[in-house]
Design an enzyme around this catalytic site. Sequence first.
Site: not given
Ligand code: AMP
Length: 342
Positions: A118, A201, A204
């Site tokens: 990041k 990956k 968002k």
């Molecule tokens: P975040 O959006 O970074 O707050 O992620 C929230 C949850 O979603 C965490 O458990 C991440 O590991 C999961 N997550 C985010 N992006 C992915 C993805 N592309 N594939 C699988 N899990 C994801």
Amino acid sequence: MSAGSFPTRIFSGIQPSGGLTLGNYLGALKRFVEKQEEGIETIYCMVDMHAITVWQDPEKLRQQTREGAAAFIAAGIDPKRSILFNQSQVTAHVELGWIFNCIVRMGWMSRMTQFKDKAGKNSENVSLGLFAYPSLMAADILAYKSTHVPVGDDQKQHLELCRDIAIKFNNDYGVEFFPVVEPVIEGVATRVMSLRDGTKKMSKSDPSDQSRINLTDDPDTIAKKIRKAKTDPEPLPDNLNALKDRLEAKNLVNIYAALAGQTAERVIKDYAGAQFGTFKSALADLAVATLEPITLEMKRLMQDQAEIDRILGEGADRADALARPIMDQVYDIIGMIRSRRR
Ligand code: AMP
Ligand code: TRP
């Protein structure tokens, strides 16, 4: 499930730093609901204090927090059975986060690959909060003595750090106070990849909206994004091994399997020899059938924002009631005088 002698308790969080994606749904939300359905005590949190490690427009942050909460409920989280709240309403998180900042070592923190990704070449110019983030994440989990944390694959290293923090705290103070958490990273969709680049990956924060499916996308947009998803010219093979170097194709097969609740082996058997046109159209139908009811329910819930805020407040009260006695003990263990009359 058990983590030593501690009763099983699940905690997980999602950042309200943007709209949620299919990656969040398959890697996190859907699995959070499964845990709730297993009858385990589940605590789920919109981690707004994490979101501000990168600047957020205040009004958008409020909306995204509500939208995230609506997504949890629309996906099947029942705020009566699970505790659902936003992090900043329970001060135990930042209190314990500070204490953990004093436990964690600079060297451990410097190894966090997500920070390096990041911050990139900009590491002098990112917030100190972004660097300290994993210590707040450990506090989120351990303020409840949670034992199990369902997450996507990208959070594995942060959970290892959480284990190290618990062990060091227990050693430093000669106590058996914090559980050593178990990451719960299971299923075919622990890492959903970008629709434009099979090495990245789905996120968002990706600048290209075409790279992801948002939980707020309408059926047409979902179908279009899947139709345009990057693939290769070969038809689908009849075994998973042959997908090893075909990252984009493998990603679509995994997404299909996760949405259908099938194994990837099953999907590849069913579509062996199929062209991508055929497979993508089946995948689009499946994605729309799964996501449309959730999107519609999110929209309905978002019309009554006061009700969402009420649910988050009630969840925060219940979360606080669990965390406060744990924090009182933490302060006592580390030698803080607690003499206020409350
Ligand atoms: P975040 O959006 O970074 O707050 O992620 C929230 C949850 O979603 C965490 O458990 C991440 O590991 C999961 N997550 C985010 N992006 C992915 C993805 N592309 N594939 C699988 N899990 C994801
Ligand atoms: N770091 C997680 C992410 O970006 C979000 C998160 C914050 C979290 N605190 C948590 C996940 C505690 C699990 C448990 O995806």
